[in-house]
Motif scaffolding. Structure first.
Motif, PDB file in Angstrom:
ATOM      1  N   ASN A  10       0.817  -1.221   0.000  1.00  0.00           N
ATOM      2  CA  ASN A  10       0.000   0.000   0.000  1.00  0.00           C
ATOM      3  C   ASN A  10       0.848   1.266   0.000  1.00  0.00           C
ATOM      4  OD1 ASN A  10      -2.859  -0.262  -0.153  1.00  0.00           O
ATOM      5  ND2 ASN A  10      -2.843  -1.323   1.823  1.00  0.00           N
ATOM      6  N   GLN A  11       2.094   1.150   0.477  1.00  0.00           N
ATOM      7  CA  GLN A  11       2.961   2.324   0.506  1.00  0.00           C
ATOM      8  C   GLN A  11       3.271   2.832  -0.899  1.00  0.00           C
ATOM      9  OE1 GLN A  11       6.172   2.238   3.705  1.00  0.00           O
ATOM     10  NE2 GLN A  11       5.576   0.090   3.685  1.00  0.00           N
ATOM     11  N   LYS A  41       1.179   3.537  -3.051  1.00  0.00           N
ATOM     12  CA  LYS A  41       0.172   4.536  -3.421  1.00  0.00           C
ATOM     13  C   LYS A  41       0.683   5.958  -3.219  1.00  0.00           C
ATOM     14  CE  LYS A  41      -3.831   1.615  -2.360  1.00  0.00           C
ATOM     15  NZ  LYS A  41      -5.041   1.430  -1.500  1.00  0.00           N
ATOM     16  N   LYS A  42       1.590   6.138  -2.245  1.00  0.00           N
ATOM     17  CA  LYS A  42       2.067   7.478  -1.911  1.00  0.00           C
ATOM     18  C   LYS A  42       3.249   7.912  -2.765  1.00  0.00           C
ATOM     19  CE  LYS A  42       0.640   6.848   2.915  1.00  0.00           C
ATOM     20  NZ  LYS A  42       1.106   6.806   4.332  1.00  0.00           N
ATOM     21  N   LEU A  43       3.799   6.995  -3.539  1.00  0.00           N
ATOM     22  CA  LEU A  43       4.948   7.320  -4.376  1.00  0.00           C
ATOM     23  C   LEU A  43       4.483   7.838  -5.731  1.00  0.00           C
ATOM     24  CD1 LEU A  43       7.206   4.230  -3.610  1.00  0.00           C
ATOM     25  CD2 LEU A  43       7.721   6.594  -3.004  1.00  0.00           C
ATOM     26  N   THR A  44       5.002   8.985  -6.130  1.00  0.00           N
ATOM     27  CA  THR A  44       4.601   9.584  -7.404  1.00  0.00           C
ATOM     28  C   THR A  44       5.668   9.402  -8.479  1.00  0.00           C
ATOM     29  OG1 THR A  44       5.446  11.752  -6.740  1.00  0.00           O
ATOM     30  CG2 THR A  44       3.122  11.273  -6.265  1.00  0.00           C
ATOM     31  N   THR A  50      -3.297   0.312  -7.450  1.00  0.00           N
ATOM     32  CA  THR A  50      -2.871   1.716  -7.445  1.00  0.00           C
ATOM     33  C   THR A  50      -2.911   2.349  -8.827  1.00  0.00           C
ATOM     34  OG1 THR A  50      -0.508   1.337  -7.865  1.00  0.00           O
ATOM     35  CG2 THR A  50      -1.273   1.132  -5.575  1.00  0.00           C
ATOM     36  N   LYS A  65      -0.668   2.287 -10.946  1.00  0.00           N
ATOM     37  CA  LYS A  65       0.656   2.823 -11.268  1.00  0.00           C
ATOM     38  C   LYS A  65       1.371   1.911 -12.263  1.00  0.00           C
ATOM     39  CE  LYS A  65       1.304   5.233  -6.880  1.00  0.00           C
ATOM     40  NZ  LYS A  65       1.257   6.589  -7.453  1.00  0.00           N
ATOM     41  N   TYR A  80      10.197   4.948   2.370  1.00  0.00           N
ATOM     42  CA  TYR A  80       9.660   5.489   1.127  1.00  0.00           C
ATOM     43  C   TYR A  80       9.291   6.963   1.251  1.00  0.00           C
ATOM     44  CZ  TYR A  80       9.489   0.578  -0.142  1.00  0.00           C
ATOM     45  OH  TYR A  80       9.836  -0.723  -0.400  1.00  0.00           O
ATOM     46  N   GLU A  81       9.052   7.429   2.467  1.00  0.00           N
ATOM     47  CA  GLU A  81       8.767   8.854   2.651  1.00  0.00           C
ATOM     48  C   GLU A  81       9.967   9.701   2.244  1.00  0.00           C
ATOM     49  OE1 GLU A  81       7.369   9.749   6.548  1.00  0.00           O
ATOM     50  OE2 GLU A  81       5.586   8.469   6.387  1.00  0.00           O
ATOM     51  N   GLN A  85      10.053   9.873  -1.475  1.00  0.00           N
ATOM     52  CA  GLN A  85       9.031  10.776  -2.001  1.00  0.00           C
ATOM     53  C   GLN A  85       9.460  12.234  -1.835  1.00  0.00           C
ATOM     54  OE1 GLN A  85       6.349  10.063  -3.866  1.00  0.00           O
ATOM     55  NE2 GLN A  85       6.146  12.282  -4.061  1.00  0.00           N
ATOM     56  N   ASP A 105       9.454  14.907  -4.758  1.00  0.00           N
ATOM     57  CA  ASP A 105       8.768  16.205  -4.634  1.00  0.00           C
ATOM     58  C   ASP A 105       9.739  17.348  -4.956  1.00  0.00           C
ATOM     59  OD1 ASP A 105       6.360  15.063  -3.928  1.00  0.00           O
ATOM     60  OD2 ASP A 105       6.712  15.257  -1.769  1.00  0.00           O
TER      61      ASP A 105
END
Length: 288
Positions: free
Chosen positions: A33-34, A36-39, A68, A70, A276-277, A280, A284
Motif C-alpha cells: 500500500n505504501q 500509493k504514496k509514491l509519485t 494503485t 501505477k 519510502y517517505e 518521495q 517532490d
C-alpha cells in the motif's frame, strides 16, 4: 500500461523516475500500500532482496498495478527457476498486463545457504534476455511457436562497481541479446555515467541507444549501501544533513549534465525495511 521505453521516447526532455520497491515478507498488503504514496513514474519491484522469503516480485508488481493504477516493473533472477518455470511465469505476467521486466542473475548462495537451497541457473541472464526476445517473436526456448507472441520490454542492470572493462563487455552482450533498457546500480557522480558511455563508444564504435536509468540512493545513518560513498556525502550524513537533501542535490547534478532517467533507491534500513517517505521527498523536490 505503457512500457518504460515508450514513455522515455515520448518525452525525452522530462525527468523520468523509477523508484525501487521491496515486496513484503508476509501476506499483509500494508507494505504494498505504501506504493500509493509514491509519485514516481514507475515502481520497480525487487526480487527477493537479501535472499529472503518475500512475495514474488511478479505478483507484487501485479498487486500494485491493480490496486494503485501505477506503472510497474518487476525483476526476475535466473538463479531460482528453470526454463519452463521462468517462461511460464513470464507468459502469466504478460497476460495480466505486466510488460516491463528486469533480468538479473541474483546474489550467489553462500556455503551455509547451499545446505538448504539449490541454485538453478538454467539460463544465464544474457541467455534469458535473448530467449525473451524470441518470445516476443512468438517462440519459446525450445523453438516451438507460442499461440501469440509476448509483449515484454526487457531490462537489465549495469553495476560500475564490477569494474569498467567487465561491465562494458557485459553491457555489450546484453544489448546484443536484445535488452531494451538498463537500471544502473547507485552512483554518486554523473561523470562516472558519462565516462562509462564514452568508454562504450570508444570500445564498440557506437553509442548506447538504450535508456539508462542512473541509480541514486537516498542515504541514512546506519543504512545499507551498495556502492562506494564519496567523502562529502558521508561527511554531510554524519553531520546530520537529511539524506533526502543529499540525494536531491545529487539528482540535480545528474539532471544538470543531461541525465534525466533516474533510478531512485529509497533508504534501506537494517532488517530490510525501507523509508519510502524519504524517497518521495526527493521526488517532490525534483518535481517542484
Amino acid at each position: 500500461m505503457a512500457t518504460i521505453v515508450d514513455k522515455r521516447e515520448a518525452a525525452p526532455e522530462d525527468i523520468l523516475i523509477v523508484c525501487d520497491f521491496s515486496p513484503p515478507r508476509s501476506t499483509d498488503p500494508e507494505t504494498l500500500n505504501q506504493a500509493k504514496k509514491l509519485t514516481a513514474d514507475f515502481i520497480s519491484v525487487a526480487y527477493n532482496p537479501g535472499k529472503s522469503i518475500r512475495v514474488n516480485s511478479t505478483l507484487g508488481a501485479l498487486w500494485i498495478k491493480n490496486n494503485t493504477s501505477k506503472d510497474v516493473i518487476f525483476t526476475l533472477a535466473t538463479r531460482d527457476m528453470n526454463k519452463i518455470a521462468i517462461q511460464s511465469l513470464l507468459l502469466g505476467a504478460n497476460i495480466n498486463g505486466l510488460e516491463n521486466v528486469v533480468i538479473v542473475k541474483g546474489d550467489s548462495f553462500n556455503t551455509r545457504e547451499l545446505r538448504t537451497v539449490t541454485t538453478v541457473d538454467d539460463f544465464r541472464p544474457t541467455e534469458l534476455i535473448a530467449s525473451l526476445s524470441e518470445m516476443n517473436k512468438g517462440l519459446d526456448y525450445k523453438g516451438n511457436k507460442l499461440h501469440a507472441p509476448t509483449h515484454l520490454c526487457i531490462g537489465a542492470t549495469i553495476d560500475l562497481a564490477n569494474g569498467l572493462e567487465r561491465e562494458l563487455k557485459l553491457t555489450r552482450r546484453k544489448i546484443e541479446a536484445g535488452v531494451q533498457f538498463f537500471l544502473m546500480q547507485p552512483v554518486f557522480e554523473p561523470n562516472l555515467v558519462i565516462d562509462f558511455m564514452d568508454a562504450y563508444h570508444r570500445s564498440y564504435g557506437e553509442t548506447i541507444a538504450n535508456p539508462i536509468f542512473c541509480g541514486i540512493q537516498v542515504m541514512v545513518p546506519e543504512g545499507i549501501v551498495f556502492s562506494n560513498i564519496p567523502a562529502w556525502v558521508k561527511a554531510d550524513i554524519d553531520k546530520g544533513r537529511p539524506g533526502y537533501e543529499v540525494a536531491s542535490q545529487i539528482l540535480e547534478n545528474f539532471v544538470g549534465t543531461g541525465l534525466r532517467s533516474i533510478y531512485l533507491v529509497p533508504p534501506i534500513l537494517r532488517g530490510g525495511r525501507r523509508d519510502y517517505e524519504a524517497a518521495q521527498r526527493v521526488i517532490d523536490t525534483v518535481r517542484n
